[in-house]
Design an enzyme around this catalytic site. Structure first.
Site, PDB file in Angstrom:
ATOM      1  N   LYS B 113       0.850  -1.169   0.000  1.00 29.86           N
ATOM      2  CA  LYS B 113       0.000   0.000   0.000  1.00 29.86           C
ATOM      3  C   LYS B 113       0.891   1.225   0.000  1.00 29.86           C
ATOM      4  CE  LYS B 113      -3.782   2.042   2.484  1.00 29.86           C
ATOM      5  NZ  LYS B 113      -4.646   1.908   3.649  1.00 29.86           N
ATOM      6  N   TYR B 163      -0.967 -10.612   1.390  1.00 27.86           N
ATOM      7  CA  TYR B 163      -1.858 -10.516   0.234  1.00 27.86           C
ATOM      8  C   TYR B 163      -2.987 -11.521   0.407  1.00 27.86           C
ATOM      9  CZ  TYR B 163      -3.752 -10.999  -4.429  1.00 27.86           C
ATOM     10  OH  TYR B 163      -4.613 -11.068  -5.493  1.00 27.86           O
ATOM     11  N   ASP B 206     -13.009   1.831  10.033  1.00 28.22           N
ATOM     12  CA  ASP B 206     -13.419   1.806   8.626  1.00 28.22           C
ATOM     13  C   ASP B 206     -13.841   0.390   8.244  1.00 28.22           C
ATOM     14  OD1 ASP B 206     -13.954   2.915   6.177  1.00 28.22           O
ATOM     15  OD2 ASP B 206     -11.915   2.669   5.417  1.00 28.22           O
TER      16      ASP B 206
END
Lengths: 164, 845
Positions: B113, B163, B206
């Site tokens: 990221k 991942y 989130d």
């Protein structure tokens, strides 16, 4: 003012990330929303709120100018050296203002015309409406408009002369 | 440029802009006169009119939006980044871009990221490193592992993460057509992950389907703790951001408090999980919104009640005819569970994710769940009582969060959020949280901690407050509130009188300082009250001198204020109260009886005049009545106005109670008034009147006790009333009745004291009850119609009760629990024993 700065910065980006696919019209609405939330309408008196709008517009200016500066730097040599001709063509044309240059010109302008400079800051960077600006600066709406029209001439000339 | 010159230029340009282009020439010539330079400048500006028409008319943020939309961070497939090789771009988010990459050393796939560059870089990098350290510490099978992070050569920070190849949670559930039980099973695993993060003081903030992937072996993984913030007080900089307002990345899943810009806690994750569960069960969004603009979504989150999941599903199947989920399977428990998690008020949701998950388990096991249908009459206190420990734990967690606020970023907060901050602390922390835990058993350590944290917070704020007088005032108020909780005898306090004194002194010194800057009625009243509080606490500490001193200071403030504002009702009311308080304080000093009486009389005359202004004001009437009673008790019993004042007080009290028969307090006070006047009448030797008063007091107390048999205080009051009535009956020679009441008093008190054997108040009253029994037997013995043998036996009875009383009070003295007012009791009882001996000796032939 690091706190408000962070907050506006985050709002600006979250807006940018979220709304990209749709319309851009809501940018101003979102900034307003941010102001309202940050200022917490119910608790602050109008005087505080006006003060707050002023601070927020100044911060927005800093955020956007910083961003533009970094963006320009990247364009000039850093990361985006691979920028293709296609992408270069896509650079915005309809509102072709270099924020870094504008910022410099506005600084000069504010030196001679401090109140008019604030009008520009509130309207262009802060996204405020004429009526709101008149309340923040405690001047009539007519004066806001006159200030704005004059400032536009002055700044437009300054940027054109820069370019020349 | 000279300011006048600049103004002149602007003025001419503005005037020129207001006229037609054709008329400008003559106007400029006229206005500029011979000033050639001025003319050139003005004309040059006007020349740009056409060009400047659209110039900067679009707010900068919109232009910037377009610029950013075109921005590329620049990593391309094949690029090498430290030990990683970029494979492809797999996602973009608010914080940056996510790439699939290969760890060339470990030969495994990772997600990278990359954070976007350009905005406050130094800040982001610092934040990034803090975040990286925290998140790398989270290891849980349902959380995508963070392997590490660094900064690229170009200064771009990036995270390297596990991942996760897999489908989004909502897609997965829909495509696999999972049953409700299967969905709940997956959901509980997510809860476990979030709960784990909460235990490590990380709030996700989130939670949404896009952030949860389900792997091929059906394991859900929570991604993107990218905006999670640490709640650890030691790294306050990040905790501060946890508390930041607004900035809701994905408004659909944001909690009402996030939308409102209030503090975000673990309860916010509970809410987001509730929305997630709602969507998993109904495959719909919880709020019905016409146009999904951020404003509309936010408004719905803050105000709209979500449709019950079962109803949403039923509507949907009517509309499209497809039956995917049966409404019946959601009705009841699941409806209630989802809606409880989604309640608007954080404190009324599940207190923790673990409890939320636990309730789902109970549902799956067909056991009763905690969640109930939300009703209007629902009260938080009920919730608290059911979730004692959890609420305590939640309070502690919130505390650690708040303590994170201390020590950093004061400058920023002070300017912008001082009202919210101070009020949140003083009101939310001290009152909502404190009050929610104060009745819980064993909550004292939590309450102490709340006070400690509050004081740290306030002290920090006070150091930074500078000359900001409105902030100073808020601070003073907050110190007073903390002081009340620490040790104000008129509150449920922690018994920390020393601490309370310190807090109150801080408050008064702030208020004194402010007074020198500016003073208003309000600020003076606050100062006067502050000294009164200081007096109350000093008194509690046993420092009567200090207490009276503070009451005097309070009085002098109100006296000055009242002289300045003679017509101000509230100020006069405060003045009366100040006199009354000083009178009360003097009564404890045992000296200055004259001054004390004078204080009460001043209070009375002020209150009477206030009462003529507002003759029906019940509070004022009560105050006048109480003042009458106080004057009565402060006067010499032989003074005629002594009883008169009391009688007047009793009458007023009675009238108030008659008008408002449901007001239990008013009734109790009538009882108290009769009790008081009865005592005064006995002291004055008017036994017949005393008996009447005490019968009245008794009747009222009996009524109250019968109405609520569980009310311990009422039962105790009744026991005392039995004893008092017995005393008056003995004094008027009605020995048999006296004995009956004294015995009833005894039986109630014995019962109460058996249940609470160390209660010194019960013990003391038992002793006083022995005295009443003794008196009743003495009254019997004094009846000369009875035989000598009977009378001797009566005296012996009386003697044995007095003996018991003497023993009891001596024991209390030996144990150190004898009250100061009772210090003479052991002696008094011994004297009565001797009286009995003498009487018996006289009667014996």
């Amino acid at each position: 003012m690091p706190f408000v700065y962070e907050e506006l910065r985050r709002l600006a980006r979250s807006y940018l990330a979220r709304e990209r696919a749709d319309h851009t019209l809501q940018a101003t609405a979102l900034v307003h929303e941010a102001y309202l939330r940050l200022a917490d309408e119910t608790r602050l008196s109008w005087k505080d709120r006006a003060h707050f709008y002023g601070i927020a517009a100044r911060l927005m200016r800093r955020i956007l100018v910083d961003h533009a500066r970094a963006h320009n730097a990247a364009k000039r040599g850093g990361l985006e050296q691979k920028l293709s001709l296609d992408e270069a063509r896509e650079l915005p044309t309809k509102n072709d203002v270099d924020l870094v240059e504008l910022n410099g010109a506005l600084e000069n302008f504010s030196h001679d015309y401090p109140r008019k400079g604030e009008v520009v800051e509130l309207k262009f960077f802060g996204g405020l409406e004429t009526k709101e600006i008149s309340e923040v600066l405690q001047i009539s709406e007519k004066t806001v408009l006159r200030d704005w029209n004059f400032a536009k001439l002055w700044l437009c000339r300054a940027l054109t002369q820069n370019a020349a | 440029m000279q300011p006048e010159r600049a103004e002149r230029i602007a003025d001419i340009v503005e005037r020129a802009l207001e006229v037609q282009v054709g008329q400008r020439g003559p106007l400029l010539v006229e206005l500029c006169g011979d000033d050639q330079e001025l003319f050139v400048e003005v004309a040059s500006l006007l020349h740009f009119q056409e060009k400047a028409r659209d110039f900067i008319e679009t707010p900068a943020v919109e232009t910037a939006a377009e610029l950013l939309a075109d921005e590329r961070t620049g990593l391309q497939p094949g690029d090498a980044l430290d030990g990683y090789r970029i494979i492809s771009l797999i996602g973009e988010g608010g914080m940056g871009e996510v790439y699939l990459a290969e760890d060339t050393k470990l030969e495994r796939k990772v997600a990278i990221k990359l954070l976007k560059l350009g905005l406050g870089t130094a800040n982001i990098i610092r934040h990034f490193h803090q975040e990286e350290r925290i998140l790398a510490g989270l290891t849980h099978p349902n959380i995508a592992q963070l392997y590490g992070g660094d900064v690229t050569k170009n200064g771009l920070p990036y995270f390297v993460m596990e991942y996760v190849a897999g489908a989004r949670l909502d897609d997965y559930c829909r495509d696999k057509q999972l049953s409700i039980a299967e969905r709940l099973g997956l959901f509980r695993k997510i809860c476990a992950a979030v709960s784990y993060a909460h235990q490590h003081l990380v709030i996700h903030r989130d939670i949404k389907p896009a952030n949860i992937r389900v792997t091929a072996d059906a394991e859900p993984k929570l991604l993107d703790f990218g905006i999670a913030k640490l709640v650890d007080p030691n790294t306050a900089a990040i905790a501060e951001q946890t508390m930041t307002l607004a900035a809701v990345m994905t408004p659909d899943y944001a909690s009402p408090e996030q939308v409102r810009g209030e503090s975000i806690t673990t309860a916010s994750d509970v809410y987001s999980l509730g929305v997630l569960l709602y969507e998993l069960l109904t495959e719909q969004k919880p709020y019905k919104i016409d146009s999904r603009t951020p404003t509309n979504v936010s408004r719905a989150i803050a105000d709209q009640q979500p449709t019950r999941p079962s109803i949403a599903v039923a509507k949907q199947s009517r509309t499209d005819g497809k039956v995917k989920i049966l409404p019946k399977s959601l009705r009841g428990d699941l409806d209630n569970i989802v809606l409880m998690a989604m309640r608007k008020e954080p404190a009324r949701r599940y207190p923790s994710v673990a409890q939320f998950s636990e309730d789902i388990r109970r549902h799956l096991e067909a056991r009763p769940v905690i969640a109930r249908k939300d009703t209007l009459g629902y009260r938080t206190t009920k919730f608290v009582s059911r979730n004692k420990i959890a609420v305590g734990a939640a309070a502690l967690l919130l505390l650690s969060l708040i303590s994170g606020l201390i020590a950093t970023g004061w400058e920023a907060r002070r300017a912008n959020r001082r009202f919210n901050e101070v009020r949140r602390l003083a009101n939310s922390l001290m009152f909502e949280i404190h009050d929610s835990v104060k009745d819980l058993q064993g909550s004292t350590p939590t309450r102490r901690l709340i006070v400690t944290r509050a004081l740290e917070y306030l002290d920090s704020l006070a150091r930074e407050a500078g000359n900001d007088s409105s902030l100073q005032r808020e601070l003073a108020t907050a110190y007073e509130k903390v002081g009340d909780i620490q040790g104000n005898p008129y509150y449920a306090n922690l018994g920390d009188t020393d601490g309370a004194l310190v807090s109150y002194r801080k408050a008064t010194s702030i208020r004194e300082r402010l007074r020198n800057i500016s003073s208003t009625i309000e600020s003076e009243v606050e100062l006067g009250r502050s000294y009164r509080g200081l007096g109350d606490i000093s008194e509690q500490k046993g420092d009567i001198g200090q207490s009276v001193g503070n009451y005097r200071r309070s009085l002098s403030i109100f006296e000055q204020l009242a002289a300045k504002y003679p017509a101000e009702f509230s100020v006069q009311d405060e003045l009366a109260r100040a006199y009354e308080t000083l009178g009360d304080g003097l009564s404890r000093s045992g000296k200055s009886e004259t001054e004390r009486l004078a204080c009460y009389q001043k209070a009375l005359s002020i209150r009477q005049s206030l009462l003529t202004q507002q003759p029906t004001n019940p509070k004022m009437r009560r105050s006048v009545a109480l003042t009458h009673l106080k004057i009565g008790s402060a006067s010499d019993a032989k003074e005629p106005h002594h009883i008169d004042n009391m009688r007047r007080g009793v009458e007023m009290m009675e009238a108030l109670s008659v008008e408002d028969p449901n007001n239990e307090r008013a009734r109790r006070e009538v009882g108290f008034a009769y009790y008081q006047i009865g005592g005064a009448q006995i002291a004055a030797g008017d036994y017949a009147q005393a008996l009447q008063s005490r019968r009245k007091a008794f009747a009222i107390r009996q009524e109250i006790a019968e109405e609520d048999p569980k009310n311990v205080q009422a039962r105790f009051d009744l026991a005392v009333a039995h004893g008092d009535l017995a005393e008056a009956l003995s004094a008027t020679g009605q020995a048999a009745d006296a004995l009956g009441h004294a015995r009833q008093s005894l039986s109630i008190l014995q019962g109460m004291s058996a249940g609470d054997p160390t209660n010194a108040v019960y013990q003391r009253n038992l002793g006083l009850c022995y005295e009443k029994l003794g008196e009743a037997y003495v009254a019997l013995a004094n009846n000369e119609k009875r035989s000598v043998g009977q009378r001797i036996s009566d005296w012996n009875e009386a003697r044995s009760w007095y003996r018991k009383g003497a023993e009891l009070f001596s024991a209390l003295r030996d144990r150190g629990t004898l009250m100061p007012a009772d210090s003479e009791e052991p002696k008094k009882f011994s004297a009565k024993v001797r009286e009995c001996d003498n009487a018996i000796a006289r009667l014996k032939p």
